[in-house]
Design a protein around this motif. Structure first.
Motif, PDB file in Angstrom:
ATOM      1  N   HIS A   1       0.836  -1.205   0.000  1.00 44.02           N
ATOM      2  CA  HIS A   1       0.000   0.000   0.000  1.00 44.02           C
ATOM      3  C   HIS A   1       0.870   1.254   0.000  1.00 44.02           C
ATOM      4  O   HIS A   1       0.405   2.325  -0.387  1.00 44.02           O
ATOM      5  N   LEU A   2       2.106   1.138   0.472  1.00 45.52           N
ATOM      6  CA  LEU A   2       2.941   2.321   0.700  1.00 45.52           C
ATOM      7  C   LEU A   2       4.312   2.179   0.051  1.00 45.52           C
ATOM      8  O   LEU A   2       5.299   2.622   0.605  1.00 45.52           O
ATOM      9  N   ASP A   3       4.389   1.536  -1.112  1.00 43.07           N
ATOM     10  CA  ASP A   3       5.634   1.480  -1.869  1.00 43.07           C
ATOM     11  C   ASP A   3       6.726   0.690  -1.159  1.00 43.07           C
ATOM     12  O   ASP A   3       7.893   0.882  -1.416  1.00 43.07           O
ATOM     13  N   PHE A   4       6.355  -0.182  -0.232  1.00 41.12           N
ATOM     14  CA  PHE A   4       7.359  -0.996   0.433  1.00 41.12           C
ATOM     15  C   PHE A   4       7.175  -2.458   0.035  1.00 41.12           C
ATOM     16  O   PHE A   4       6.461  -3.213   0.685  1.00 41.12           O
ATOM     17  N   ALA A   5       7.824  -2.813  -1.069  1.00 40.72           N
ATOM     18  CA  ALA A   5       7.877  -4.209  -1.463  1.00 40.72           C
ATOM     19  C   ALA A   5       8.652  -4.986  -0.398  1.00 40.72           C
ATOM     20  O   ALA A   5       9.331  -4.398   0.452  1.00 40.72           O
ATOM     21  N   PRO A   6       8.571  -6.304  -0.415  1.00 43.90           N
ATOM     22  CA  PRO A   6       9.148  -7.087   0.678  1.00 43.90           C
ATOM     23  C   PRO A   6      10.606  -6.823   0.991  1.00 43.90           C
ATOM     24  O   PRO A   6      11.021  -6.967   2.151  1.00 43.90           O
ATOM     25  N   ASP A   7      11.411  -6.420   0.008  1.00 43.87           N
ATOM     26  CA  ASP A   7      12.848  -6.319   0.250  1.00 43.87           C
ATOM     27  C   ASP A   7      13.363  -4.879   0.328  1.00 43.87           C
ATOM     28  O   ASP A   7      14.570  -4.646   0.223  1.00 43.87           O
TER      29      ASP A   7
ATOM     30  N   ILE B   1       0.468   7.906  -3.239  1.00 42.35           N
ATOM     31  CA  ILE B   1       1.085   8.346  -1.986  1.00 42.35           C
ATOM     32  C   ILE B   1       2.015   9.542  -2.197  1.00 42.35           C
ATOM     33  O   ILE B   1       2.735   9.933  -1.290  1.00 42.35           O
ATOM     34  N   CYS B   2       1.983  10.122  -3.395  1.00 48.65           N
ATOM     35  CA  CYS B   2       2.758  11.323  -3.727  1.00 48.65           C
ATOM     36  C   CYS B   2       4.225  11.189  -3.341  1.00 48.65           C
ATOM     37  O   CYS B   2       4.787  12.033  -2.660  1.00 48.65           O
ATOM     38  N   GLY B   3       4.822  10.104  -3.798  1.00 44.32           N
ATOM     39  CA  GLY B   3       6.257   9.948  -3.605  1.00 44.32           C
ATOM     40  C   GLY B   3       6.641   8.742  -2.799  1.00 44.32           C
ATOM     41  O   GLY B   3       6.004   8.409  -1.793  1.00 44.32           O
ATOM     42  N   SER B   4       7.680   8.071  -3.234  1.00 48.65           N
ATOM     43  CA  SER B   4       8.219   6.929  -2.516  1.00 48.65           C
ATOM     44  C   SER B   4       8.561   7.311  -1.077  1.00 48.65           C
ATOM     45  O   SER B   4       9.004   8.428  -0.800  1.00 48.65           O
ATOM     46  N   HIS B   5       8.354   6.368  -0.155  1.00 45.74           N
ATOM     47  CA  HIS B   5       8.703   6.566   1.258  1.00 45.74           C
ATOM     48  C   HIS B   5       9.955   5.784   1.652  1.00 45.74           C
ATOM     49  O   HIS B   5      10.155   5.496   2.832  1.00 45.74           O
ATOM     50  N   HIS B   6      10.778   5.433   0.685  1.00 47.01           N
ATOM     51  CA  HIS B   6      12.017   4.740   1.009  1.00 47.01           C
ATOM     52  C   HIS B   6      12.877   5.637   1.895  1.00 47.01           C
ATOM     53  O   HIS B   6      12.707   6.860   1.921  1.00 47.01           O
ATOM     54  N   LEU B   7      13.808   5.038   2.617  1.00 44.85           N
ATOM     55  CA  LEU B   7      14.551   5.759   3.647  1.00 44.85           C
ATOM     56  C   LEU B   7      15.257   7.006   3.127  1.00 44.85           C
ATOM     57  O   LEU B   7      15.404   7.998   3.849  1.00 44.85           O
ATOM     58  N   THR B   8      15.687   6.981   1.875  1.00 44.58           N
ATOM     59  CA  THR B   8      16.378   8.152   1.321  1.00 44.58           C
ATOM     60  C   THR B   8      15.432   9.301   1.011  1.00 44.58           C
ATOM     61  O   THR B   8      15.885  10.387   0.642  1.00 44.58           O
ATOM     62  N   GLN B   9      14.115   9.057   1.188  1.00 44.29           N
ATOM     63  CA  GLN B   9      13.130  10.089   0.873  1.00 44.29           C
ATOM     64  C   GLN B   9      12.053  10.129   1.960  1.00 44.29           C
ATOM     65  O   GLN B   9      10.887  10.375   1.693  1.00 44.29           O
TER      66      GLN B   9
END
Length: 522
Positions: free
Chosen positions: A203-209, A467-475
């Motif tokens: 739901h929030l751009d966090f695939a399993p890995d 979600i208006c942008g990836s929520h990966h740690l770098t962002q």
């Protein structure tokens, strides 16, 4: 003569309205300007199929809104202006190819016994997680609800250090950096339990890995177990209607069909906005833009801060989503069992590896061969959304590329959404039919919303990114959208940025808008 307000807000999403309500409560004269014909952005409800069938355009789950600091302060006023909730005690579930299912209900023993049928070890782990959740929630909720300031984050970690020592802080940090798969593999034995929770990461751009993604499956699992899920009575758009009414009662305004052509900047300060029809609205205190990062530069021009401007230009968006709204004669007859008809969400995402593959395919620009399907059954808890005895289904098809380069299954040749929509929707409905045979025969009408249509309706949803942008740690955290500007400030005086692209990010919790309003007006 130009109109002058204390605060001018571009865009009428829930973050804009939360910001406007709080500013108005502090005595500001606030105007919200929206390019679309109705307010709400991705949070709105309409009759997209047949009269009497009410569908949530994008967002459906209002649990974060109901639990937000904004709602805590303004909930009474919102209730007086028509907002009420439809609680779901049977929250979310997953179905599996072998004809079984697993779900989380708002009763610990009910959920634990379902898990115990798969693994006694996992049932114990679930009970232990539930027991520890209140203590774990304290730093996590504090972190996600804090202004994006080093001092605020440091204070939360200091409190955790006082409570659990250096080891506790290191454990918390490790958890915050973990991928969903890493945490799930450490915590559970059963692949089905892992898949049940991993679906929330999608739901929030966090695939399993993806590093940093463990937090969201954990929070969704534990929060739904502890509090249940909350939908808006009559649709998610009821929150927007109530916020608009509260704002207007406090002297603010929402103007629709009012596209902003540019932000007026003079001597390094934002002074107002110019609408597409030439009208100028001046701002004494603040111009607040609830827009995607690249759009902010388009409206305001280069800011003079090269690092900030480059950060906005390179801001990364998540893969898109296709929505399929169905008016149906009856709920799906789930092959795994009739109990699934009680659940607000049914995830058709049976395998962690499949989720990882789906995400990689979408990131490569391919239509996934087995997209993740989120089947919302809102009329289970809110029958008012459809005529008596009828239902609506809310299908999110994740992940979907904004720009199509090909088809992972080698079957769809279209490279544009106008022609790819039907065959890709059929693929999604084939998956639904596999788990609930006969569902197609129940469909009275359907409405497909492609990633391109989502962006056309709301430019913040770039490529259908809800979600208006990836929520990966770098962002994320201090880096959302750019280091040094996660509090909504910009290099331009009196110009501020809000919405899902700003800390604390996406969801219906209204954190970015409410935190910014507190920053500006106390």
């Amino acid at each position: 003569m130009d109109e002058t307000l204390d605060g001018v807000i571009i865009g009428s999403g829930h973050n804009s309205l939360a910001c406007a309500v709080h500013l108005a409560a502090q005595g500001w004269k606030v105007g919200v300007f929206e390019r679309a014909a109705e307010p709400g952005g991705a949070v709105k409800t309409g009759e997209y199929t047949l009269p009497g069938f009410r569908h949530d355009w994008a967002a459906m789950n209002l649990s974060l809104f109901a639990g937000s600091a904004f709602f805590k302060q303004y909930g009474d006023e919102l209730g007086q202006n028509g907002l009420s909730f439809a609680p779901a005690s049977d929250c979310f579930s997953s179905v599996f190819p072998d004809g079984t299912w697993l779900g989380v209900s708002n009763d610990l023993e009910t959920t634990a016994k379902r898990i115990e049928a798969l693994s006694a070890e996992d049932a114990k782990a679930w009970r232990d997680l539930t027991s520890a959740f209140p203590a774990m929630a304290d730093p996590l909720v504090g972190l996600l609800g804090s202004p994006a300031k080093k001092r605020a984050f440091a204070y939360i970690l200091y409190k955790e250090w006082r409570k659990s020592g250096t080891g506790g802080v290191l454990d918390l940090t490790r958890f915050l950096m973990s991928s969903p798969r890493a945490w799930l593999n450490e915590t559970f034995v059963s692949p089905k339990v892992r898949a049940l929770l991993a679906a929330w990461g999608m739901h929030l751009d966090f695939a399993p890995d993806i590093a940093g993604g463990a937090l969201f499956p954990y929070l969704e699992g534990m929060a739904n177990q502890a509090f249940g899920m909350v939908l808006g009575q009559g649709g998610a758009g009821s929150a927007i209607s109530a916020m608009t009414a509260v704002l207007e009662a406090r002297g603010g305004s929402v103007t629709c069909n009012a596209e902003v052509a540019r932000i007026l900047v003079e001597n390094g300060d934002a002074t107002g906005i110019e609408l597409a029809d030439g009208r100028k609205i001046m701002a004494r205190n603040a111009v607040i833009a609830n827009v995607a990062p690249k759009a902010l530069l388009q409206l305001a021009g280069e800011t003079g801060d090269a690092r900030y401007d480059t950060g906005l230009k390179k801001f990364a968006h998540a893969p898109g989503t296709m929505m399929i709204h169905l008016a149906v004669d009856d709920l799906p007859d789930w092959q795994a069992g009739p109990d699934l008809k009680k659940f607000a969400y049914v995830h058709l995402a049976p395998d962690v590896d499949q989720m990882a593959r789906t995400y990689a395919q979408a990131q490569a620009g391919l239509l996934p061969d087995e997209p993740v399907i989120v089947c919302g059954q809102p009329t289970v808890v809110d029958p008012s959304r459809a005529p008596e005895g009828k239902h609506v289904l809310w299908l999110q098809v994740r992940m979907a590329p904004g720009d199509i380069k090909g088809d992972a299954a080698g079957q769809i040749t279209a490279k544009d959404w106008e022609t790819a929509a039907e065959p890709f929707a059929e693929r999604a409905l084939d998956i639904l039919e596999r788990y609930a045979p006969g569902t197609r025969s129940k469909i009275l009408s359907r409405h497909i919303v492609t990633p391109a249509m989502l962006e056309a309706d709301n430019p913040n949803l770039v490529g259908g990114d809800q979600i208006c942008g990836s929520h990966h740690l770098t962002q994320h955290f201090m880096f959302r959208p750019v280091r040094g500007f996660a509090d909504g400030s910009t290099p331009v005086g009196n110009l501020f940025h809000t919405g899902a692209a700003v800390w604390p990010g996406a969801g219906t919790g209204a954190g970015p808008g409410y935190l910014l309003a507190q920053k500006l007006a106390g």
